[in-house]
Scaffold this motif. Structure first.
Motif, mmCIF file in Angstrom:
data_model
loop_
_atom_site.group_PDB
_atom_site.id
_atom_site.type_symbol
_atom_site.label_atom_id
_atom_site.label_comp_id
_atom_site.label_asym_id
_atom_site.label_seq_id
_atom_site.Cartn_x
_atom_site.Cartn_y
_atom_site.Cartn_z
ATOM 1 N N GLY A 3 87.069 163.050 40.355
ATOM 2 C CA GLY A 3 86.938 164.554 40.058
ATOM 3 C C GLY A 3 86.296 165.216 39.219
ATOM 4 O O GLY A 3 87.598 164.849 38.294
ATOM 5 N N PHE A 4 85.956 166.585 39.787
ATOM 6 C CA PHE A 4 86.062 167.693 38.820
ATOM 7 C C PHE A 4 87.378 168.115 39.303
ATOM 8 O O PHE A 4 87.070 169.207 40.173
ATOM 9 C CB PHE A 4 84.709 168.375 39.214
ATOM 10 N N ASP A 5 88.407 167.732 38.165
ATOM 11 C CA ASP A 5 89.983 168.678 38.090
ATOM 12 C C ASP A 5 89.917 168.879 37.115
ATOM 13 O O ASP A 5 90.006 167.619 36.288
ATOM 14 C CB ASP A 5 90.023 167.686 39.187
ATOM 15 N N PRO A 6 90.689 169.671 36.965
ATOM 16 C CA PRO A 6 91.372 170.104 35.194
ATOM 17 C C PRO A 6 92.705 169.659 35.086
ATOM 18 O O PRO A 6 93.415 170.010 33.633
ATOM 19 C CB PRO A 6 90.940 171.401 35.059
ATOM 20 N N ARG A 7 92.625 169.050 36.514
ATOM 21 C CA ARG A 7 94.926 168.739 36.152
ATOM 22 C C ARG A 7 95.337 167.950 35.801
ATOM 23 O O ARG A 7 94.032 166.534 35.255
ATOM 24 C CB ARG A 7 95.391 168.870 37.804
ATOM 25 N N TRP A 13 98.564 159.718 38.630
ATOM 26 C CA TRP A 13 100.495 158.805 38.749
ATOM 27 C C TRP A 13 101.267 159.634 39.745
ATOM 28 O O TRP A 13 101.893 158.113 40.061
ATOM 29 C CB TRP A 13 100.712 158.725 37.317
ATOM 30 N N GLY A 14 101.481 160.343 39.341
ATOM 31 C CA GLY A 14 102.769 161.090 40.480
ATOM 32 C C GLY A 14 102.415 161.074 41.882
ATOM 33 O O GLY A 14 102.517 160.799 42.788
ATOM 34 N N LEU A 15 100.676 161.336 42.382
ATOM 35 C CA LEU A 15 99.862 160.700 43.196
ATOM 36 C C LEU A 15 99.944 160.037 44.029
ATOM 37 O O LEU A 15 100.647 159.980 45.046
ATOM 38 C CB LEU A 15 98.663 161.762 43.499
ATOM 39 N N TRP A 63 88.795 162.457 32.163
ATOM 40 C CA TRP A 63 87.661 163.548 31.526
ATOM 41 C C TRP A 63 88.004 165.205 32.176
ATOM 42 O O TRP A 63 87.045 166.419 32.110
ATOM 43 C CB TRP A 63 86.631 163.581 32.103
ATOM 44 N N ASP A 64 89.396 165.485 32.178
ATOM 45 C CA ASP A 64 89.906 167.089 32.900
ATOM 46 C C ASP A 64 89.300 167.583 31.292
ATOM 47 O O ASP A 64 89.469 168.702 31.616
ATOM 48 C CB ASP A 64 91.528 166.357 33.068
ATOM 49 N N ASP A 65 89.509 166.678 29.912
ATOM 50 C CA ASP A 65 89.622 168.767 29.447
ATOM 51 C C ASP A 65 87.796 168.566 28.943
ATOM 52 O O ASP A 65 87.960 169.876 28.474
ATOM 53 C CB ASP A 65 90.023 167.631 27.909
ATOM 54 N N ILE A 66 87.172 167.999 29.734
ATOM 55 C CA ILE A 66 85.582 168.702 30.022
ATOM 56 C C ILE A 66 84.962 169.873 31.200
ATOM 57 O O ILE A 66 84.890 170.536 30.668
ATOM 58 C CB ILE A 66 84.272 167.364 30.395
ATOM 59 N N VAL A 67 86.444 169.065 32.063
ATOM 60 C CA VAL A 67 86.572 169.694 33.319
ATOM 61 C C VAL A 67 87.598 171.366 32.710
ATOM 62 O O VAL A 67 86.385 172.467 33.203
ATOM 63 C CB VAL A 67 87.593 169.497 34.292
ATOM 64 N N ALA A 68 88.151 171.029 32.192
ATOM 65 C CA ALA A 68 89.161 172.602 31.633
ATOM 66 C C ALA A 68 88.021 173.098 30.943
ATOM 67 O O ALA A 68 88.750 174.403 31.226
ATOM 68 C CB ALA A 68 89.881 171.683 31.015
ATOM 69 N N ALA A 69 87.169 173.020 30.528
ATOM 70 C CA ALA A 69 86.088 173.581 29.150
ATOM 71 C C ALA A 69 85.264 174.262 29.664
ATOM 72 O O ALA A 69 84.891 175.574 29.674
ATOM 73 C CB ALA A 69 85.419 172.966 28.013
#
Length: 387
Positions: A3-7, A13-15, A63-69
């Motif tokens: 989802g909408f997550d910048p991590r 993978w760790g989870l 798509w974490d890079d899109i969220v982070a933006a």
């Protein structure tokens, strides 16, 4: 698809690896999770899962890079864009059907935006009171200083409420992304969905089955990616490789009720009508960050869905975690939102790791669950679309 997550994607993978260890102990399984590997184009992270001799290739589409933006946004942007967004939504008639179809989720979204409004007003009030205490400051300089000081106070308040239990910045920015994507005001996700569609399409013929899983906001983004595949290749899923879509913690009506979300509604209608793609909707009434009350097509004001489109199962929180843990976590909305991606304490209940990596194909599970009306107490509940 997360989802909408910048991590960073390695977080997922760790989870997965941590929960796989719990599943292995609780179910007496031998599970090995390989190391994550980023694709050359950086759009995916892959790892291998071996469960009792069965191998699953797990790909996380990034798509974490899109969220982070977009998260966290500058407070100045929020101050300008949030009122404009809600003015548009209210004028379009969005609010009433959203509150009716989404219910608790709508209360969360509207409540968070009211908290944001309160923080803005509070910042102005505290700034004005503080300026009044400064001797000799009046007139033009007072008028100029109050908003500057209020902006700084608001920045501190937004930082303080960014995490649990309020998640104000996260949910306000997530709302803006959702409706910007719906209206086409933000087009960055379109090229990414095209790339995801190519990855999904490329797996046909190389895997025994293809399963696309969309969590949270990717419940509608996953539909859009699959729709792109179907548009490019109408025979996708009909050449011997079964294809399934699994929505978890779905928020589909959040975007499809927006009158400007014509592309998303079209994707929802076309994927739902395709008999080449099986669809499972995993729901949880205890997840306040999902929309789970009704069939997503009916809730989106689309024509009545075909029978078992999607096949829906409700998962009980008591099957996943102990009661003492429920009491401690129930107001941590994001932690509860992720619970369906974790191991279950009941070895007979829905377990994400066992579901995606087990020997029984997902398309076969969906077909089997389609004919189930109710499981014994302590298990998930399956329902028909009309419920």
């Amino acid at each position: 698809m997360p989802g909408f997550d910048p991590r960073e994607p390695e977080t997922y993978w760790g989870l997965f690896r941590r929960e796989a260890r719990l599943t292995a102990v609780r179910r007496g399984m031998a599970i090995t999770v390989g190391d994550p590997k980023r694709s050359a184009d950086g759009l995916a992270v892959d790892w291998r899962v071996d469960l009792d001799g069965h191998t699953t290739h797990y790909t996380l589409l990034r798509w974490d890079d899109i969220v982070a933006a977009r998260f966290p946004r500058a407070n100045g942007r929020r101050l300008l864009e949030v009122p404009a967004l809600w003015w548009r939504l209210i004028r379009s008639g969005y609010l009433r059907p959203f509150r009716r179809e989404a219910r608790r989720f709508a209360r969360v979204i509207l409540g968070v935006h009211l908290i944001y409004l309160f923080l803005v007003v509070l910042s102005l009030g505290v700034a004005a009171a503080a300026i009044d205490l400064v001797p000799g400051l009046s007139g033009f300089w007072k008028i100029l200083t109050v908003p500057v000081l209020a902006y700084g106070i608001l920045a501190l308040l937004m930082r303080a409420t960014r995490g649990k239990p309020f998640y104000v910045a996260h949910l306000v920015d997530d709302t803006a992304f959702t409706h910007d994507h719906a209206s086409g005001a933000d087009t960055r996700m379109r090229a990414r969905l095209d790339a995801f569609a190519s990855i999904i399409r490329g797996a046909e013929g190389r895997a025994s089955e293809i399963v696309v899983i969309g969590h949270s906001s990717s419940s509608f983004l996953g539909l859009e990616a699959l729709d792109r595949v179907l548009v490019a290749d109408p025979e996708f899923g009909r050449r011997g490789t079964p294809v399934s879509f699994v929505s978890i913690g779905s928020v589909i009506p959040w975007i499809t009720l927006d009158p400007r979300a014509t592309e998303t509604r079209g994707a929802l209608a076309r994927v739902a009508a395709s008999d080449a793609i099986r669809w499972l909707d995993v729901r949880a009434k205890w997840d306040w960050l999902s929309v789970h009350q009704r069939n997503p097509l009916s809730a989106s004001k689309l024509p009545a869905p075909l029978v078992h489109r999607p096949v829906a199962i409700h998962v009980r929180i008591e099957d996943l975690i102990e009661k003492r843990i429920i009491a401690r976590r129930k107001w941590n909305l994001f932690r509860m939102h992720f619970q369906l991606l974790m191991s279950s304490r009941d070895p007979e209940a829905f377990d994400y790791v066992a579901f995606v990596a087990g020997a029984e194909p997902v398309h076969a599970l969906i077909r089997r669950w389609r004919d189930v009306t109710e499981q014994p107490k302590g298990r998930f509940i399956a329902e028909s679309p009309e419920d």
